[in-house]
Design a protein around this motif. Structure first.
Motif, mmCIF file in Angstrom:
data_model
loop_
_atom_site.group_PDB
_atom_site.id
_atom_site.type_symbol
_atom_site.label_atom_id
_atom_site.label_comp_id
_atom_site.label_asym_id
_atom_site.label_seq_id
_atom_site.Cartn_x
_atom_site.Cartn_y
_atom_site.Cartn_z
ATOM 1 N N VAL A 13 0.858 -1.183 0.000
ATOM 2 C CA VAL A 13 0.000 0.000 0.000
ATOM 3 C C VAL A 13 0.892 1.231 0.000
ATOM 4 O O VAL A 13 1.923 1.275 0.674
ATOM 5 N N LEU A 14 0.500 2.245 -0.765
ATOM 6 C CA LEU A 14 1.264 3.478 -0.929
ATOM 7 C C LEU A 14 0.467 4.635 -0.344
ATOM 8 O O LEU A 14 -0.715 4.792 -0.641
ATOM 9 N N HIS A 37 4.859 7.487 0.516
ATOM 10 C CA HIS A 37 5.417 6.573 1.501
ATOM 11 C C HIS A 37 5.082 5.146 1.077
ATOM 12 O O HIS A 37 3.912 4.789 0.992
ATOM 13 N N CYS A 38 6.120 4.371 0.800
ATOM 14 C CA CYS A 38 5.914 2.976 0.437
ATOM 15 C C CYS A 38 7.005 2.154 1.108
ATOM 16 O O CYS A 38 8.188 2.378 0.835
ATOM 17 N N PRO A 39 6.652 1.284 2.018
ATOM 18 C CA PRO A 39 5.277 0.905 2.336
ATOM 19 C C PRO A 39 4.561 1.995 3.131
ATOM 20 O O PRO A 39 5.176 2.923 3.643
ATOM 21 N N SER A 40 3.269 1.851 3.207
ATOM 22 C CA SER A 40 2.392 2.797 3.881
ATOM 23 C C SER A 40 2.774 2.986 5.350
ATOM 24 O O SER A 40 3.323 2.092 5.984
ATOM 25 N N MET A 41 2.426 4.154 5.884
ATOM 26 C CA MET A 41 2.634 4.413 7.313
ATOM 27 C C MET A 41 1.433 3.956 8.135
ATOM 28 O O MET A 41 1.444 4.050 9.353
ATOM 29 N N LEU A 42 0.397 3.448 7.473
ATOM 30 C CA LEU A 42 -0.783 2.947 8.177
ATOM 31 C C LEU A 42 -0.419 1.684 8.954
ATOM 32 O O LEU A 42 0.518 0.973 8.588
#
Length: 72
Positions: A13-14, A37-42
């Protein structure tokens, strides 16, 4: 989505951020106007769920178009 050895795989996820009021055409096409941001910060629980949804959606699309989605 990416097919590896006949198996669909969800890509990371980006996240995309911009200081602009909206993520608009300029933010999309001018790298200076956005941060990716990849990978996502989620949290991983969220990104894992998003990948599952993507795989499910791709499976449903493939099932409804047995000849493939190319040309649709």
């Amino acid at each position: 989505m990416l097919e590896i050895d006949g198996t669909l795989t969800a890509l990371p996820v980006l996240d995309v951020e911009t200081e602009r009021e909206f993520y608009d055409y300029t933010a999309k096409h001018d790298r200076a106007q956005r941060t990716e941001h990849c990978p996502s910060m989620l949290p991983s629980e969220i990104t894992g769920r998003l990948k599952q949804y993507a795989l499910r959606a791709a499976g449903a699309a493939a099932a409804s178009h047995p000849q493939g989605l190319a040309g649709t």
